[in-house]
Scaffold this active site. Structure first.
Site, PDB file in Angstrom:
ATOM      1  N   ASP A 190       0.863  -1.197   0.000  1.00 15.26           N
ATOM      2  CA  ASP A 190       0.000   0.000   0.000  1.00 15.26           C
ATOM      3  C   ASP A 190       0.895   1.241   0.000  1.00 15.26           C
ATOM      4  OD1 ASP A 190      -2.156   1.855   0.456  1.00 15.26           O
ATOM      5  OD2 ASP A 190      -3.343   0.211   1.252  1.00 15.26           O
ATOM      6  N   HIS A 207       1.928   1.942  -3.262  1.00 19.17           N
ATOM      7  CA  HIS A 207       0.988   2.897  -3.858  1.00 19.17           C
ATOM      8  C   HIS A 207       1.523   4.314  -3.850  1.00 19.17           C
ATOM      9  CE1 HIS A 207      -2.640  -0.028  -3.053  1.00 19.17           C
ATOM     10  NE2 HIS A 207      -1.675  -0.570  -3.764  1.00 19.17           N
TER      11      HIS A 207
END
Ligand SMILES: *[C@@H]1O[C@H](CO)[C@@H](O)[C@H](O)[C@H]1NC(C)=O
Ligand SMILES: *[C@@H]1O[C@H](CO)[C@@H](O)[C@H](O)[C@H]1NC(C)=O
Ligand SMILES: *[C@@H]1O[C@H](CO)[C@@H](O)[C@H](O)[C@H]1NC(C)=O
Ligand SMILES: *[C@@H]1O[C@H](CO)[C@@H](O)[C@H](O)[C@H]1NC(C)=O
Ligand SMILES: *[C@@H]1O[C@H](CO)[C@@H](O)[C@H](O)[C@H]1NC(C)=O
Ligand SMILES: *[C@@H]1O[C@H](CO)[C@@H](O)[C@H](O)[C@H]1NC(C)=O
Ligand SMILES: *[C@@H]1O[C@H](CO)[C@@H](O)[C@H](O)[C@H]1NC(C)=O
Ligand SMILES: *[C@@H]1O[C@H](CO)[C@@H](O)[C@H](O)[C@H]1NC(C)=O
Ligand SMILES: *[C@@H]1O[C@H](CO)[C@@H](O)[C@H](O)[C@H]1NC(C)=O
Ligand SMILES: *[C@@H]1O[C@H](CO)[C@@H](O)[C@H](O)[C@H]1NC(C)=O
Length: 405
Positions: free
Chosen positions: A229, A252
């Protein structure tokens, strides 16, 4: 004098190692820092037996010491300590506390160990209300997160959570496979994080590297973060955050937000991200806000950024939406202003290298893009941009951004 003798006896009992003149106790270099080794509190360190009680007893001793020196908790090398969810809380008597992590700390391999009073604990290792906490060493913090990553598993426990820890210094450690976020900074001021190595598989859900909320004056530097993430996420109520010399990917990217979920009023300001490299991330530099929220994201800069095969290199999204919150069209939004992207270069695996999706009613203003060169990973293919309701300038931009001057 009597006090001094009993103090010395106390330390002698408590420790096997005398840490003389450690640079952590900056007050006076001649002061002996009392040390507390978890092995002296009956920690086993075989990775199987639960060492939580031993750690808690050692912590209480450290926290109790009333001295101008820096009491030191030692987690020795060559051992693996199994800890159940645990909270090391202050306030402590000493103005600085040093935790030296040389060995490995491992989480239980069973979610039921996190259940307390029918609820799942929201953290594994917590530190709260401790000022002047210094944690360093070359140890490994292993969240054994894979049991949390299956679809439909609740993802609740942050591996390492700092709450109200002003003056926190965290450096050197390795963090792997967190349950949820690897490191969460909540309501802390004046924090320096450096030299960390944080990894989890690309497909592990919600395993953010470092999450910051309601905190200010934070520096994050000289670290490698590759997870499933965000490498770093800067959430509501945070200000004056500098992020430099970070290698990010997979993951991310570095995100401001999401802000304004469920109609909340949330703001972030004063963020500088500089000298960072992104490799194979699904986003690069991102600001995401929900419709229906209020507040602002302003005074944010991203400079000297290298991208390698990134999917959405530059993205401001005032229509951020993921399942579970309902995303109907709403007029109110979190205002985005004074955002600079300067010296951003490298490659994108998608055509759309730059995306500025701003709301009609609130919009984005003073967006400056300067010295941007984002090309396609596919030779000869062109990248492009999309842009709505953004005001600002684009100087030396490839791809060009048509709605900016
Ligand atoms: C701080 O020190 C005092 C006495 O010196 C002691 O009574 C108290 O419990 C200590 N505080 C903590 C948090 O241990
Ligand atoms: C945190 O520490 C302060 C003193 O530093 C104390 O007044 C406060 O009650 C503590 N809060 C909690 C939740 O322990
Ligand atoms: C962030 O960087 C700016 C500019 O270099 C500096 O003035 C500021 O003090 C830094 N803030 C923090 C929290 O490190
Ligand atoms: C950048 O961070 C890396 C660790 O990720 C470190 O080895 C290197 O020395 C840092 N560079 C600078 C200029 O501080
Ligand atoms: C980023 O990449 C550039 C160019 O490849 C390199 O010079 C620099 O040291 C890298 N920085 C980090 C933080 O890895
Ligand atoms: C959001 O919060 C700030 C600071 O608390 C306040 O000044 C502002 O009026 C609030 N905005 C809205 C729309 O509630
Ligand atoms: C814009 O943000 C930068 C930080 O990125 C800050 O230094 C500058 O003062 C801000 N400008 C205005 C007009 O607020
Ligand atoms: C942030 O932006 C506001 C509004 O543009 C400005 O008044 C303020 O001085 C800025 N703060 C910093 C630290 O740049
Ligand atoms: C942009 O990057 C490409 C690929 O690295 C390079 O060939 C080109 O010269 C660069 N353009 C500018 C204006 O720097
Ligand atoms: C960007 O390029 C892709 C593929 O070349 C194309 O399908 C798309 O319409 C373009 N978008 C814009 C906004 O020009």
């Amino acid at each position: 004098m009597q006090d001094l003798i009993s103090l010395i006896l106390l330390f002698y009992k408590a420790s096997t190692i005398w840490n003389i003149g450690s640079d952590v106790g900056k007050t006076d270099p001649t002061i002996v820092n009392p040390t507390f080794n978890v092995l002296d509190y009956k920690a086993i360190g075989d990775g199987i037996k639960d060492d939580s009680n031993a750690f808690m007893e050692a912590w209480e001793a450290v926290c109790r010491v009333d001295t101008s020196a820096t009491p030191t908790l030692i987690i020795p090398s060559g051992k693996t300590f199994l800890l159940k969810p645990i909270e090391f809380h202050g306030p402590c008597n000493a103005s600085n506390i040093y935790v030296q992590v040389l060995g490995n700390i491992v989480a239980p391999n069973d979610i039921s160990e996190y259940i307390k009073d029918d609820e799942i604990d929201d953290k594994w290792l917590g530190f709260s209300n401790i000022t002047g906490l210094v944690i360093d060493g070359f140890g490994l913090i292993n969240g054994q997160g894979s049991i949390w990553w299956a679809p439909n598993t609740c993802k609740n426990a942050k591996a390492l959570r700092f709450h109200k820890c002003n003056g926190l210094r965290l450096s050197g450690l390795r963090h792997v496979n967190s349950q949820k976020n690897h490191i969460s900074i909540f309501q802390c001021n004046d924090v320096i994080i450096s030299g960390l190595h944080i990894t989890a598989p690309e497909e592990s859900p919600n395993t953010d590297g470092i999450d910051i909320s309601q905190s200010s004056h934070i520096q994050i530097k000289d670290s490698f973060i590759g997870t499933g993430d965000d490498c770093v996420a800067i959430n509501g109520g945070s200000s004056f955050i500098n992020i430099t010399n970070i290698t990010c990917g997979p993951g991310h990217g570095i995100s401001v937000g999401s802000l304004g979920a469920d109609g909340n009023n949330e703001s972030v300001e004063g963020v500088n991200v500089q000298n960072c490299n992104f490799s194979r991330t699904t986003n690069g530099l991102r600001i995401k806000t929900w419709q229906g929220g209020s507040g602002f994201a302003r005074n944010i800069s991203f400079q000297q950024i290298n991208l390698k095969a990134v999917a959405n290199p530059i993205i401001i999204d005032q229509f951020y939406c993921n399942s579970g919150h309902g995303c109907k069209i709403q007029a109110s939004a979190v205002k985005v202003s004074n955002v600079t992207f300067k010296g951003v270069q490298g490659t994108s695996i998608t055509d759309k290298a730059i995306q500025l999706s701003c709301s009609k009613t609130v919009g984005c203003s003073d967006i400056l893009l300067n010295q941007i060169n984002i090309t396609s990973t596919v030779g000869g293919k062109k990248t492009n941009s999309s842009c709505s309701n953004a005001q600002g300038k684009c100087i030396n931009c490839y791809p060009p951004v048509t709605c900016l001057e």
